[in-house]
Design a protein around this motif. Structure first.
Motif, PDB file in Angstrom:
ATOM      1  N   HIS A 112       0.830  -1.208   0.000  1.00 36.48           N
ATOM      2  CA  HIS A 112       0.000   0.000   0.000  1.00 36.48           C
ATOM      3  C   HIS A 112       0.865   1.259   0.000  1.00 36.48           C
ATOM      4  CE1 HIS A 112      -3.469  -2.492   0.689  1.00 36.48           C
ATOM      5  NE2 HIS A 112      -2.830  -3.089   1.669  1.00 36.48           N
ATOM      6  N   VAL A 113       0.711   2.063  -1.045  1.00 37.43           N
ATOM      7  CA  VAL A 113       1.388   3.355  -1.144  1.00 37.43           C
ATOM      8  C   VAL A 113       0.300   4.409  -1.304  1.00 37.43           C
ATOM      9  CG1 VAL A 113       3.040   4.762  -2.427  1.00 37.43           C
ATOM     10  CG2 VAL A 113       3.417   2.305  -2.215  1.00 37.43           C
ATOM     11  N   VAL A 114       0.276   5.359  -0.381  1.00 33.18           N
ATOM     12  CA  VAL A 114      -0.749   6.395  -0.357  1.00 33.18           C
ATOM     13  C   VAL A 114      -0.057   7.740  -0.517  1.00 33.18           C
ATOM     14  CG1 VAL A 114      -2.571   7.439   1.046  1.00 33.18           C
ATOM     15  CG2 VAL A 114      -2.126   4.990   1.210  1.00 33.18           C
ATOM     16  N   GLU A 115      -0.640   8.622  -1.287  1.00 33.05           N
ATOM     17  CA  GLU A 115      -0.050   9.946  -1.491  1.00 33.05           C
ATOM     18  C   GLU A 115      -0.782  10.975  -0.640  1.00 33.05           C
ATOM     19  OE1 GLU A 115       0.172  12.537  -5.348  1.00 33.05           O
ATOM     20  OE2 GLU A 115       1.637  10.903  -5.469  1.00 33.05           O
ATOM     21  N   GLN A 116      -0.070  11.570   0.316  1.00 35.53           N
ATOM     22  CA  GLN A 116      -0.564  12.675   1.138  1.00 35.53           C
ATOM     23  C   GLN A 116       0.544  13.724   1.165  1.00 35.53           C
ATOM     24  OE1 GLN A 116      -1.611  11.164   5.013  1.00 35.53           O
ATOM     25  NE2 GLN A 116      -3.471  10.197   4.278  1.00 35.53           N
ATOM     26  N   LEU A 117       0.571  14.542   0.138  1.00 36.27           N
ATOM     27  CA  LEU A 117       1.654  15.512  -0.021  1.00 36.27           C
ATOM     28  C   LEU A 117       1.561  16.602   1.037  1.00 36.27           C
ATOM     29  CD1 LEU A 117       1.637  15.779  -3.906  1.00 36.27           C
ATOM     30  CD2 LEU A 117       3.050  14.319  -2.468  1.00 36.27           C
ATOM     31  N   SER A 118       2.722  17.007   1.533  1.00 35.61           N
ATOM     32  CA  SER A 118       2.796  18.046   2.550  1.00 35.61           C
ATOM     33  C   SER A 118       4.058  18.865   2.316  1.00 35.61           C
ATOM     34  CB  SER A 118       2.832  17.416   3.947  1.00 35.61           C
ATOM     35  OG  SER A 118       3.136  18.392   4.921  1.00 35.61           O
ATOM     36  N   GLY A 119       3.907  20.132   2.082  1.00 37.02           N
ATOM     37  CA  GLY A 119       5.060  21.011   1.864  1.00 37.02           C
ATOM     38  C   GLY A 119       5.879  21.228   3.121  1.00 37.02           C
ATOM     39  N   SER A 120       5.297  21.020   4.287  1.00 35.78           N
ATOM     40  CA  SER A 120       6.007  21.274   5.532  1.00 35.78           C
ATOM     41  C   SER A 120       6.654  20.031   6.141  1.00 35.78           C
ATOM     42  CB  SER A 120       5.029  21.870   6.556  1.00 35.78           C
ATOM     43  OG  SER A 120       3.999  20.936   6.834  1.00 35.78           O
ATOM     44  N   ALA A 121       6.519  18.893   5.498  1.00 36.56           N
ATOM     45  CA  ALA A 121       7.072  17.646   6.049  1.00 36.56           C
ATOM     46  C   ALA A 121       8.592  17.617   5.909  1.00 36.56           C
ATOM     47  CB  ALA A 121       6.459  16.448   5.346  1.00 36.56           C
ATOM     48  N   ASP A 122       9.267  17.126   6.946  1.00 32.60           N
ATOM     49  CA  ASP A 122      10.719  16.949   6.905  1.00 32.60           C
ATOM     50  C   ASP A 122      11.104  15.708   6.122  1.00 32.60           C
ATOM     51  OD1 ASP A 122      11.256  19.214   8.430  1.00 32.60           O
ATOM     52  OD2 ASP A 122      11.145  18.090  10.318  1.00 32.60           O
ATOM     53  N   GLU A 123      10.211  14.721   6.098  1.00 31.27           N
ATOM     54  CA  GLU A 123      10.500  13.453   5.441  1.00 31.27           C
ATOM     55  C   GLU A 123       9.872  13.406   4.055  1.00 31.27           C
ATOM     56  OE1 GLU A 123       6.647  12.935   7.676  1.00 31.27           O
ATOM     57  OE2 GLU A 123       8.587  13.763   8.202  1.00 31.27           O
ATOM     58  N   ASP A 124      10.398  12.534   3.214  1.00 30.49           N
ATOM     59  CA  ASP A 124       9.845  12.320   1.883  1.00 30.49           C
ATOM     60  C   ASP A 124       8.664  11.357   1.932  1.00 30.49           C
ATOM     61  OD1 ASP A 124      11.907  13.914   0.675  1.00 30.49           O
ATOM     62  OD2 ASP A 124      13.253  12.212   0.956  1.00 30.49           O
ATOM     63  N   ALA A 125       8.684  10.455   2.907  1.00 26.30           N
ATOM     64  CA  ALA A 125       7.613   9.479   3.063  1.00 26.30           C
ATOM     65  C   ALA A 125       7.593   8.997   4.504  1.00 26.30           C
ATOM     66  CB  ALA A 125       7.812   8.300   2.117  1.00 26.30           C
ATOM     67  N   THR A 126       6.482   8.388   4.877  1.00 25.45           N
ATOM     68  CA  THR A 126       6.324   7.793   6.204  1.00 25.45           C
ATOM     69  C   THR A 126       5.939   6.336   6.026  1.00 25.45           C
ATOM     70  OG1 THR A 126       5.554   9.899   7.122  1.00 25.45           O
ATOM     71  CG2 THR A 126       5.061   7.919   8.389  1.00 25.45           C
ATOM     72  N   LEU A 127       6.640   5.454   6.705  1.00 25.79           N
ATOM     73  CA  LEU A 127       6.283   4.045   6.718  1.00 25.79           C
ATOM     74  C   LEU A 127       5.507   3.787   7.998  1.00 25.79           C
ATOM     75  CD1 LEU A 127       6.403   1.100   5.699  1.00 25.79           C
ATOM     76  CD2 LEU A 127       8.595   0.894   6.885  1.00 25.79           C
ATOM     77  N   ILE A 128       4.229   3.431   7.849  1.00 25.56           N
ATOM     78  CA  ILE A 128       3.412   3.069   9.001  1.00 25.56           C
ATOM     79  C   ILE A 128       3.366   1.544   9.055  1.00 25.56           C
ATOM     80  CG2 ILE A 128       1.146   3.222  10.095  1.00 25.56           C
ATOM     81  CD1 ILE A 128       0.732   5.865   8.580  1.00 25.56           C
ATOM     82  N   LEU A 129       3.891   1.002  10.127  1.00 24.77           N
ATOM     83  CA  LEU A 129       3.952  -0.444  10.286  1.00 24.77           C
ATOM     84  C   LEU A 129       2.620  -0.952  10.826  1.00 24.77           C
ATOM     85  CD1 LEU A 129       7.467  -0.628  11.935  1.00 24.77           C
ATOM     86  CD2 LEU A 129       6.895  -1.242   9.578  1.00 24.77           C
ATOM     87  N   GLY A 130       2.019  -1.887  10.096  1.00 25.67           N
ATOM     88  CA  GLY A 130       0.792  -2.522  10.542  1.00 25.67           C
ATOM     89  C   GLY A 130       1.089  -3.875  11.159  1.00 25.67           C
TER      90      GLY A 130
END
Length: 156
Positions: A120-138
């Motif tokens: 699962h890859v979800v796009e939630q773009l944020s100009g203020s984020a320090d990271e390029d992506a977040t891995l949420i472990l399920g």
């Protein structure tokens, strides 16, 4: 007598040749694995506004309800050449499946998802984020290709 010693020499030569072939084959396999690892870290990159390439920056959040998997995932990702900028708990601890959330365009997040087996890859773009992506472990995090294992006594 001469034929027996000749047979012994031939057997030794065959064994020696097999050992050398095995050693060479093993060396080639190790070299290929090393090259694949380095190659992967070169391709999982982020391009900044100036066109410069850098390591993908990733935040890791534990939403599995399992203790300690976030740190293990961060260590495995760091070994792959990913810059893990933060680790912590997700807002919830009942995610059934892991997901990568894209925060900035220009990264090879889908390549990372394929590499670790995250479906699962979800796009939630944020100009203020320090990271390029977040891995949420399920709760499926032990099935990701990160080498995570459950501690004894913990139920999935």
């Amino acid at each position: 007598m001469a034929s027996k010693s000749r047979k012994k020499r031939n057997r030794r030569a065959v064994r020696k040749g097999l050992k050398q072939k095995f050693a060479v084959g093993l060396s080639v396999a190790v070299l290929c694995l090393c090259a694949a690892s380095v190659g992967f870290s070169l391709f999982v990159r982020q391009t900044d506004g100036n066109g410069r390439s850098r390591a993908l920056r990733l935040a890791v959040e534990n939403g599995s309800g399992l203790t300690g998997v976030g740190g293990g995932a961060a260590a495995a990702l760091g070994a792959m050449g990913i810059d893990v900028v933060s680790t912590g708990n997700a807002p919830r601890s009942d995610y059934p499946e892991s997901m990568l959330v894209v925060r900035r365009r220009g990264g090879e997040v889908r390549l990372l998802a394929d590499r670790i087996g995250c479906r699962h890859v979800v796009e939630q773009l944020s100009g203020s984020a320090d990271e390029d992506a977040t891995l949420i472990l399920g709760s499926d995090c032990v099935q990701l290709k990160l080498g995570l294992e459950l501690e004894k006594g913990l139920a999935p």
